[in-house]
Design a protein around this motif. Structure first.
Motif: not given
Length: 344
Positions: A160-163, A166-172, A190-191, A239-242
């Motif tokens: 997700v850091s590729g996005t 905001k995507a890092i925060d969203e996954l967390a 983000a997605y 996109r995977v939850p990494v």
């Protein structure tokens, strides 16, 4: 003649990649006499860490490149389109991390381990490839040189850091909400769908051919970097939850026979590659090992038993470092080594 120290500007210095560029410049002891941190007006005056101290962020404008030798851009495509030509006009060599210049025939698209010779024809702007393309090229180049690649089928599993942040925060945030039983309250932004405990076969926008732009980047960038239009590439980007680290499953068909043992030996000697390949001991590349590292890790090397000359490999790399910041800095290092820090 190479100088003893270069004035370097990092454009987009407050972003994740920009900050990592500063880290990489420091860690690789880049020969900079001065480093300037540039960003938009809203970031002006902020502090970013560098060499045990701090740099004060300055506003990126048309006058930012006077006296600057090298500018490392990671501020988005529109910013690069506006300011990279101004930097080049001021005599500064630009290495740009956005997609703005990648397919421009006047701009080299470079992975230093693969095609450094393309830097010789730069006209002031050099493009850094897409993160998923970079790690694939590092792994494929030795195979292509030895056996000539005909076709590549790649499936990516991208962090997700590729996005962005905001995507890092969203996954967390989504993981936390799910553990607290708040599944119904999750509203993705983000997605298009929830990313926590999910996989999205959708990176960037869909094109008219139903491939995504991310997938087509890998197709077109591969042939430009390799300098071989005959290589056929088809890609599926997921996109995977990494948080950090892109993984790729790559199926390769070559003109000449290359055994798994021969491939393993080639990759063990290849620049920028680290082979982690001992399935009997559960040794293979994983994103958690690649995070924070600059190498491209390759494992699960095996022959494709369905065709005469086929291989399967698994490739992992840190998308923020080798996939962006480190490759950019390596290009700058190669420019110095080849005495090409000049605009024709």
């Amino acid at each position: 003649m190479a100088k003893e120290g270069y004035v370097v500007a990092v454009c987009g210095a407050t972003g994740a990649v920009g900050r990592t560029m500063l880290e990489v410049l420091e860690q690789r002891d880049f020969p900079a006499s001065k480093v300037i941190a540039l960003a938009s007006e809203r970031s002006a005056g902020k502090k970013v860490p560098f060499k045990g101290g701090e740099l004060t962020v300055e506003v990126l404008n048309e006058y930012s490149f006077e006296g600057v030798d090298l500018a490392l851009f990671s501020a988005g495509g529109s910013t690069s389109k506006t300011f990279a030509p101004l930097a080049a006009k001021a005599g500064c060599v630009v290495v740009d991390n956005s997609s703005a210049w990648r397919m421009d025939p006047e701009c080299p698209l470079v992975v230093p381990e693969v095609n450094p010779h393309d830097l010789e024809w730069h006209k002031g702007i050099i493009a850094n490839p897409n993160c998923s393309t970079i790690q694939m090229m590092v792994a494929l180049k030795p195979i292509h040189d030895a056996a000539k690649i005909k076709r590549v089928v790649v499936s990516t599993y991208q962090a997700v850091s590729g996005t962005g942040q905001k995507a890092i925060d969203e996954l967390a945030g989504q993981v936390t909400m799910m553990f607290n039983g708040q599944v119904e309250d999750i509203e993705p932004s983000a997605y298009p769908h929830r990313i926590a405990f999910n996989c999205l076969p959708h990176i960037d926008i869909f094109m008219d051919n139903d491939y995504t732009r991310e997938e087509m980047k890998m197709v077109h960038e591969t042939t430009k970097i390799m300098g071989d239009e005959s290589i056929k590439v088809t890609a599926t980007a997921v996109r995977v939850p990494v948080f950090y680290g892109h993984s790729e499953s790559i199926n390769i068909e070559t003109e000449l026979k290359l055994s798994a043992k021969e491939c393993r030996a080639l990759l063990t000697q290849a620049p920028g590659v680290q082979v982690l390949d001992n399935p009997a001991e559960q040794i293979y590349p994983m994103p958690i090992e690649a995070q924070g590292q600059d190498a491209t890790y390759v494992g699960r090397i095996r022959e494709d038993e369905t065709i005469a000359n086929g291989l399967n490999i698994w490739v992992v790399s840190d998308n923020i470092r080798k996939g962006a910041a480190t490759n950019t800095v390596q290009i700058a290092e190669k420019l110095i080594e080849m005495d090409l820090v000049r605009v024709p």
